[in-house]
Write an enzyme that holds these catalytic residues in place. Structure first.
Site, mmCIF file in Angstrom:
data_model
loop_
_atom_site.group_PDB
_atom_site.id
_atom_site.type_symbol
_atom_site.label_atom_id
_atom_site.label_comp_id
_atom_site.label_asym_id
_atom_site.label_seq_id
_atom_site.Cartn_x
_atom_site.Cartn_y
_atom_site.Cartn_z
ATOM 1 C CE LYS A 190 20.944 -5.334 -1.146
ATOM 2 N NZ LYS A 190 20.285 -5.483 -2.038
ATOM 3 C CG ASP A 215 26.227 -7.841 -2.236
ATOM 4 O OD1 ASP A 215 24.910 -6.523 -2.076
ATOM 5 O OD2 ASP A 215 26.786 -7.658 -3.377
ATOM 6 N NE ARG A 260 0.826 6.708 5.995
ATOM 7 C CZ ARG A 260 0.138 7.271 5.053
ATOM 8 N NH1 ARG A 260 0.291 7.041 4.222
ATOM 9 N NH2 ARG A 260 0.137 8.725 5.034
#
Lengths: 317, 85
Positions: A159, A177, A243
């Site tokens: 991240k 965080d 998708r």
């Protein structure tokens, strides 16, 4: 959650303290505001005494028509030991009975120069913000082209590295965080960083870096509304990933449903670009352009046309 | 979900040194581990979250863990937080 006391109001707004100085430490326990109109007529059964009380022009002019005994009686009943304060709007003159009652019971009596509706709305906004539901989440909040994207995922999934790449591409970091989230209204989530780690980013192998000193003031932002959640997870061969992009998944944070996408992580996938495009596509959808839906309707049309042309037979002209 | 309250005994608190040791310990386990102080909950495997809490000696924190080795994780972290130097 921090306590809200009457003196905070005094500091925040241009209010004049008229009486009841001893009660400035009184604490608010709710954000609601009451305008005790019916109470002034003597009906106190449902008097919301723990609320902030606002007396406007109507209330005060009615109050002034009462007899002196009635005024004393009503004032005393208005000033309970849990009433955080009484606010008078429009800078009006305050009847002496009310001032005395406030002084006796230490209920702060404040005066504002503004119109009642204005006073009520500003006080409500202030109190609502203070009493807003609060939570912290593990993730990184970035402002990408104006879209507040909360990147979540397991520790070590990448991240912070993705956030660094996004900052390098000119986007702004809000929190790394640990994201503090407040709910404003019923549908807005505002994310910010804990004070101690504001502007900081932890990159494994480098340690803690300061994004603001490294990339400048344009690389950071202190608050941002959360619009979109992107969850990074390790690629699972057995799992089906979206998708086409027709379904919009959501995640509930406090009381708000936020659109969410799951992006599988695999070495060699450029996550920053994917997240950047996801944010742009999200904006586009909000502007009314949905690529997936447009494609799907085009496909449906094409299939329908083929069906009808088969029915009619082919025209060889 | 395993949950346990601990009074922090690390002197003078979780500064960068002890904090990174704590996070390293947490990362040895597969289970998710959270640490709660007041109304704020952070992921015990991430150092920034832990540092943002500014945990001092004497603070009471709650460890929460979920997953296969949750029990072991909480035990190890409790030992780390409550041991006296």
């Amino acid at each position: 959650m921090a306590k809200v006391q009457t003196k905070d109001l005094l500091e925040q707004f241009k209010l004049e303290l008229v009486a009841g100085e001893g009660g400035l430490e009184r604490e608010f326990i709710m954000s609601d505001i009451s305008r005790p109109g019916v109470e002034l007529t003597g009906y106190f059964r449902y008097y919301p005494k723990a609320r902030l009380q606002v007396l406007g022009k109507t209330e005060l002019s009615y109050f002034n028509e009462l007899s002196s005994e009635e005024r004393i009686e009503r004032s005393n009943r208005l000033c309970t030991d849990i009433t955080p304060c009484i606010v008078i709007s429009r800078g009006m003159d305050i009847p002496v009975e009310l001032i005395n009652a406030c002084d006796e019971s230490d209920v702060p009596l404040l005066r504002s120069p503004y119109k009642t509706t204005r006073v009520v709305s500003r006080l409500t906004n202030f109190l609502e913000a203070k009493f807003a539901p609060f939570t912290t989440m593990h993730g990184v909040l970035v402002d990408i082209h104006g879209v507040g994207v909360l990147i979540t995922g397991q520790s070590g999934v990448g991240k912070s590295e993705t956030a660094l790449e996004l900052v390098k591409r000119g986007h702004r970091l809000v929190a790394d965080d640990s994201v503090e989230i407040r709910q404003e209204d019923y549908d807005r989530l505002i994310g910010s960083s804990p004070d101690l780690i504001e502007h900081l980013l932890e990159i494994r192998g480098l340690g803690i870096i300061n994004v603001m000193t490294l990339f400048g003031a344009s690389a950071v932002r202190s608050l941002k509304k959360i619009d979109y959640v992107i969850n990074l997870e390790s690629w699972d061969e057995k799992k089906q990933y979206d998708r086409i992009g027709m379904d919009e998944e959501t995640i509930k944070i406090i009381d708000v449903d936020i659109p969410k996408a799951i992006v599988p992580v695999r070495p060699g996938r450029n996550l920053a670009v994917i997240i950047e495009v996801a944010a742009m596509n999200f904006r586009l959808k909000r502007l009314g352009v949905n690529a997936a839906e447009e494609f799907s309707s085009r496909l449906t049309k094409m299939i329908d046309q083929e069906k009808t042309s088969v029915d009619k037979g082919v025209d060889y002209d | 979900m395993v949950e346990k309250s601990v009074v922090v005994n690390v002197e003078p608190g979780l500064q960068s040194g002890p904090a990174s040791e704590f996070v390293q310990t947490a990362n040895q386990y597969a289970a998710e581990v959270f640490l709660e102080k007041g109304n704020r909950r952070i992921n015990a495997k991430s150092i920034m979250g832990l540092l943002s809490l500014a945990v001092a000696k004497g603070d009471e924190v709650t460890l929460l863990s979920d997953g296969g080795d949750a029990e072991e994780a909480v035990d190890a972290l409790t030992e780390f937080l409550s041991k006296e130097e």
